[in-house]
Design a protein around this motif. Structure first.
Motif, PDB file in Angstrom:
ATOM      1  N   GLU A  23     -10.478  16.794  15.290  1.00  0.00           N
ATOM      2  CA  GLU A  23     -10.310  17.615  16.482  1.00  0.00           C
ATOM      3  C   GLU A  23     -11.648  18.250  16.887  1.00  0.00           C
ATOM      4  O   GLU A  23     -11.986  18.300  18.077  1.00  0.00           O
ATOM      5  N   GLU A  24     -12.405  18.708  15.920  1.00  0.00           N
ATOM      6  CA  GLU A  24     -13.719  19.288  16.214  1.00  0.00           C
ATOM      7  C   GLU A  24     -14.659  18.247  16.801  1.00  0.00           C
ATOM      8  O   GLU A  24     -15.442  18.553  17.717  1.00  0.00           O
ATOM      9  N   ALA A  25     -14.599  17.007  16.316  1.00  0.00           N
ATOM     10  CA  ALA A  25     -15.457  15.947  16.850  1.00  0.00           C
ATOM     11  C   ALA A  25     -15.068  15.606  18.288  1.00  0.00           C
ATOM     12  O   ALA A  25     -15.929  15.362  19.140  1.00  0.00           O
ATOM     13  N   LEU A  26     -13.756  15.577  18.567  1.00  0.00           N
ATOM     14  CA  LEU A  26     -13.301  15.278  19.927  1.00  0.00           C
ATOM     15  C   LEU A  26     -13.741  16.356  20.906  1.00  0.00           C
ATOM     16  O   LEU A  26     -14.154  16.056  22.041  1.00  0.00           O
ATOM     17  N   LEU A  27     -13.659  17.609  20.487  1.00  0.00           N
ATOM     18  CA  LEU A  27     -14.010  18.728  21.368  1.00  0.00           C
ATOM     19  C   LEU A  27     -15.474  19.135  21.229  1.00  0.00           C
ATOM     20  O   LEU A  27     -15.909  20.082  21.896  1.00  0.00           O
ATOM     21  N   GLY A  28     -16.215  18.427  20.379  1.00  0.00           N
ATOM     22  CA  GLY A  28     -17.629  18.701  20.186  1.00  0.00           C
ATOM     23  C   GLY A  28     -18.491  17.563  20.711  1.00  0.00           C
ATOM     24  O   GLY A  28     -18.691  17.434  21.928  1.00  0.00           O
ATOM     25  N   PRO A  29     -18.974  16.694  19.826  1.00  0.00           N
ATOM     26  CA  PRO A  29     -19.881  15.612  20.253  1.00  0.00           C
ATOM     27  C   PRO A  29     -19.303  14.679  21.314  1.00  0.00           C
ATOM     28  O   PRO A  29     -20.015  14.268  22.229  1.00  0.00           O
ATOM     29  N   VAL A  30     -18.013  14.337  21.190  1.00  0.00           N
ATOM     30  CA  VAL A  30     -17.422  13.414  22.164  1.00  0.00           C
ATOM     31  C   VAL A  30     -17.322  14.075  23.535  1.00  0.00           C
ATOM     32  O   VAL A  30     -17.665  13.471  24.562  1.00  0.00           O
ATOM     33  N   LEU A  31     -16.855  15.312  23.571  1.00  0.00           N
ATOM     34  CA  LEU A  31     -16.790  16.041  24.841  1.00  0.00           C
ATOM     35  C   LEU A  31     -18.189  16.230  25.426  1.00  0.00           C
ATOM     36  O   LEU A  31     -18.387  16.053  26.644  1.00  0.00           O
ATOM     37  N   ASP A  32     -19.158  16.559  24.597  1.00  0.00           N
ATOM     38  CA  ASP A  32     -20.529  16.734  25.078  1.00  0.00           C
ATOM     39  C   ASP A  32     -21.048  15.462  25.739  1.00  0.00           C
ATOM     40  O   ASP A  32     -21.708  15.512  26.788  1.00  0.00           O
ATOM     41  N   GLU A  33     -20.736  14.315  25.135  1.00  0.00           N
ATOM     42  CA  GLU A  33     -21.203  13.050  25.716  1.00  0.00           C
ATOM     43  C   GLU A  33     -20.547  12.796  27.065  1.00  0.00           C
ATOM     44  O   GLU A  33     -21.204  12.337  28.011  1.00  0.00           O
ATOM     45  N   ASP A  78      -0.057  14.980  26.863  1.00  0.00           N
ATOM     46  CA  ASP A  78       0.457  15.571  28.090  1.00  0.00           C
ATOM     47  C   ASP A  78      -0.676  16.078  28.980  1.00  0.00           C
ATOM     48  O   ASP A  78      -1.864  15.975  28.630  1.00  0.00           O
ATOM     49  N   ALA A  79      -0.319  16.595  30.140  1.00  0.00           N
ATOM     50  CA  ALA A  79      -1.325  16.984  31.134  1.00  0.00           C
ATOM     51  C   ALA A  79      -2.255  18.077  30.619  1.00  0.00           C
ATOM     52  O   ALA A  79      -3.409  18.182  31.059  1.00  0.00           O
ATOM     53  N   SER A  80      -1.771  18.883  29.679  1.00  0.00           N
ATOM     54  CA  SER A  80      -2.605  19.962  29.130  1.00  0.00           C
ATOM     55  C   SER A  80      -3.482  19.493  27.980  1.00  0.00           C
ATOM     56  O   SER A  80      -4.278  20.274  27.453  1.00  0.00           O
ATOM     57  N   GLY A  81      -3.313  18.227  27.574  1.00  0.00           N
ATOM     58  CA  GLY A  81      -4.108  17.697  26.472  1.00  0.00           C
ATOM     59  C   GLY A  81      -3.474  17.880  25.113  1.00  0.00           C
ATOM     60  O   GLY A  81      -4.114  17.615  24.091  1.00  0.00           O
ATOM     61  N   LEU A  82      -2.204  18.318  25.049  1.00  0.00           N
ATOM     62  CA  LEU A  82      -1.525  18.491  23.770  1.00  0.00           C
ATOM     63  C   LEU A  82      -1.067  17.134  23.245  1.00  0.00           C
ATOM     64  O   LEU A  82      -0.440  16.359  23.965  1.00  0.00           O
ATOM     65  N   VAL A 105       0.845  -1.192   0.000  1.00  0.00           N
ATOM     66  CA  VAL A 105       0.000   0.000   0.000  1.00  0.00           C
ATOM     67  C   VAL A 105       0.885   1.248   0.000  1.00  0.00           C
ATOM     68  O   VAL A 105       1.702   1.417   0.906  1.00  0.00           O
ATOM     69  N   PRO A 106       0.733   2.151  -0.992  1.00  0.00           N
ATOM     70  CA  PRO A 106       1.508   3.399  -0.999  1.00  0.00           C
ATOM     71  C   PRO A 106       0.926   4.388   0.003  1.00  0.00           C
ATOM     72  O   PRO A 106       0.146   5.274  -0.345  1.00  0.00           O
ATOM     73  N   SER A 107       1.316   4.253   1.250  1.00  0.00           N
ATOM     74  CA  SER A 107       0.711   5.044   2.320  1.00  0.00           C
ATOM     75  C   SER A 107       1.526   6.294   2.611  1.00  0.00           C
ATOM     76  O   SER A 107       2.752   6.316   2.454  1.00  0.00           O
ATOM     77  N   VAL A 108       0.834   7.343   3.051  1.00  0.00           N
ATOM     78  CA  VAL A 108       1.451   8.634   3.356  1.00  0.00           C
ATOM     79  C   VAL A 108       0.902   9.110   4.701  1.00  0.00           C
ATOM     80  O   VAL A 108      -0.313   9.055   4.921  1.00  0.00           O
ATOM     81  N   PRO A 109       1.758   9.580   5.630  1.00  0.00           N
ATOM     82  CA  PRO A 109       1.268  10.093   6.915  1.00  0.00           C
ATOM     83  C   PRO A 109       1.028  11.603   6.869  1.00  0.00           C
ATOM     84  O   PRO A 109       1.784  12.344   6.249  1.00  0.00           O
ATOM     85  N   VAL A 110      -0.039  12.034   7.529  1.00  0.00           N
ATOM     86  CA  VAL A 110      -0.325  13.452   7.720  1.00  0.00           C
ATOM     87  C   VAL A 110      -0.574  13.658   9.210  1.00  0.00           C
ATOM     88  O   VAL A 110      -1.334  12.902   9.828  1.00  0.00           O
ATOM     89  N   GLY A 111       0.079  14.671   9.812  1.00  0.00           N
ATOM     90  CA  GLY A 111      -0.054  14.894  11.246  1.00  0.00           C
ATOM     91  C   GLY A 111      -0.648  16.243  11.578  1.00  0.00           C
ATOM     92  O   GLY A 111      -0.591  17.182  10.779  1.00  0.00           O
ATOM     93  N   ARG A 112      -1.211  16.327  12.781  1.00  0.00           N
ATOM     94  CA  ARG A 112      -1.776  17.588  13.269  1.00  0.00           C
ATOM     95  C   ARG A 112      -1.611  17.631  14.787  1.00  0.00           C
ATOM     96  O   ARG A 112      -1.917  16.645  15.485  1.00  0.00           O
ATOM     97  N   ALA A 113      -1.131  18.753  15.293  1.00  0.00           N
ATOM     98  CA  ALA A 113      -1.064  18.964  16.740  1.00  0.00           C
ATOM     99  C   ALA A 113      -2.438  19.386  17.234  1.00  0.00           C
ATOM    100  O   ALA A 113      -3.021  20.339  16.708  1.00  0.00           O
ATOM    101  N   MET A 114      -2.955  18.675  18.226  1.00  0.00           N
ATOM    102  CA  MET A 114      -4.282  18.964  18.762  1.00  0.00           C
ATOM    103  C   MET A 114      -4.174  19.338  20.234  1.00  0.00           C
ATOM    104  O   MET A 114      -3.381  18.757  20.981  1.00  0.00           O
ATOM    105  N   ARG A 115      -4.992  20.283  20.636  1.00  0.00           N
ATOM    106  CA  ARG A 115      -5.067  20.695  22.035  1.00  0.00           C
ATOM    107  C   ARG A 115      -6.402  20.215  22.600  1.00  0.00           C
ATOM    108  O   ARG A 115      -7.448  20.783  22.327  1.00  0.00           O
ATOM    109  N   LEU A 116      -6.328  19.133  23.368  1.00  0.00           N
ATOM    110  CA  LEU A 116      -7.533  18.452  23.838  1.00  0.00           C
ATOM    111  C   LEU A 116      -7.710  18.617  25.344  1.00  0.00           C
ATOM    112  O   LEU A 116      -8.233  17.724  26.017  1.00  0.00           O
ATOM    113  N   GLY A 117      -7.288  19.760  25.878  1.00  0.00           N
ATOM    114  CA  GLY A 117      -7.376  19.982  27.312  1.00  0.00           C
ATOM    115  C   GLY A 117      -8.756  19.776  27.903  1.00  0.00           C
ATOM    116  O   GLY A 117      -8.908  19.037  28.889  1.00  0.00           O
TER     117      GLY A 117
END
Length: 266
Positions: A235-245, A206-210, A28-40
């Protein structure tokens, strides 16, 4: 003094499973894409939640929501009898986890159907069962051990036919996306490989959610800009619907969770 001699060890069933999976993942010709998220806010809500759900459960739920909104993430490339894309009607998550088989640590995979339609509590209960039940009691594990006992040519043919010929069987047996993480061990994988269209991974939180979250994708099926946007949606789903639940706010419609013993049946 005579020098100590090495020893030859037979391959266990789980080790043969990994060998076969890596054989096809390399294609599989796979490629990684990363994003720093702040999930405090999510980290704080998780710490105070009665069941303290695991991070993999939260990521499964959030990425399931993202896949539900973008059908492209539920697609896979099939090659037989012709090149084509297959789109599954819902997500099936394949979560890698460490277990023990016959005294040897091994990596096993648990399947979660439509994680976006299950509650966090249901997903956590299923994960706890995957982690604690004897391997022989769980459908996917039992199938893995059975197939891993076949001669190599038969195993490789079964893997090939599942990945190349039938979209529904591919999704049912292997999932539509994968999740693998060493974050809880203080490490991260830079470019895990998988035969699936997308694989989600993340490093230590980490402790701040980064946290750095990566999505590894099959470039034959998806493009980088689309994947980068989906990480923002994650990131929006984690801090939106998932956090709300987690906070007990009104949630969307749920669905009956299947037992793990039934999840990986062929």
């Amino acid at each position: 003094m005579p020098q100590p001699k090495g020893r030859t060890l037979p391959l266990s069933g789980p080790r043969r499973f990994i060998l076969d999976m890596m054989h096809f993942a390399r294609q599989v010709p796979s490629v990684p894409v990363g994003r720093a998220m702040r999930l405090g806010p999510l980290a704080e809500a998780r710490r105070s939640h009665p069941i303290r759900p695991s991070w993999p459960v939260l990521f499964l739920k959030a990425y399931g929501l993202v896949c539900d909104a973008d059908p492209g993430l539920r697609r896979a490339l099939l090659t037989v009898p012709r090149l084509r894309l297959y789109e599954h009607p819902y997500s099936i998550a394949a979560l890698a986890m460490e277990r023990e088989h016959e005294g040897e640590p091994c990596i096993c995979v648990g399947l979660f159907r439509a994680p976006e339609r299950q509650s966090i509590s249901e997903l956590q209960e299923a994960l706890d069962e995957y982690r604690s039940w004897p391997l022989e009691r769980v459908g996917f594990f039992r199938q893995m051990l059975r197939i891993s006992g076949y001669p190599a040519p038969i195993r490789r043919f079964l893997w090939w036919s599942t990945l190349a010929c039938s979209g529904p069987k591919r999704a049912k047996r292997l999932g539509t996306f994968g999740l693998s993480s060493y974050g809880a061990l203080g490490a991260e994988s830079y470019h895990p490989i998988s035969p699936l269209t997308t694989t989600l991974t993340y490093g230590p939180i980490d402790a701040s959610g980064l946290v750095t979250v990566k999505l590894i994708y099959d470039h034959r099926v998806l493009d980088g800009a689309q994947v980068a946007r989906r990480l923002a949606d994650l990131e929006e789903a984690l801090l939106g619907p998932v956090l709300d639940e987690l906070l007990g706010l009104p949630a969307g419609a749920g669905t009956e969770a299947n037992r793990p013993a039934d999840r990986g049946a062929a």
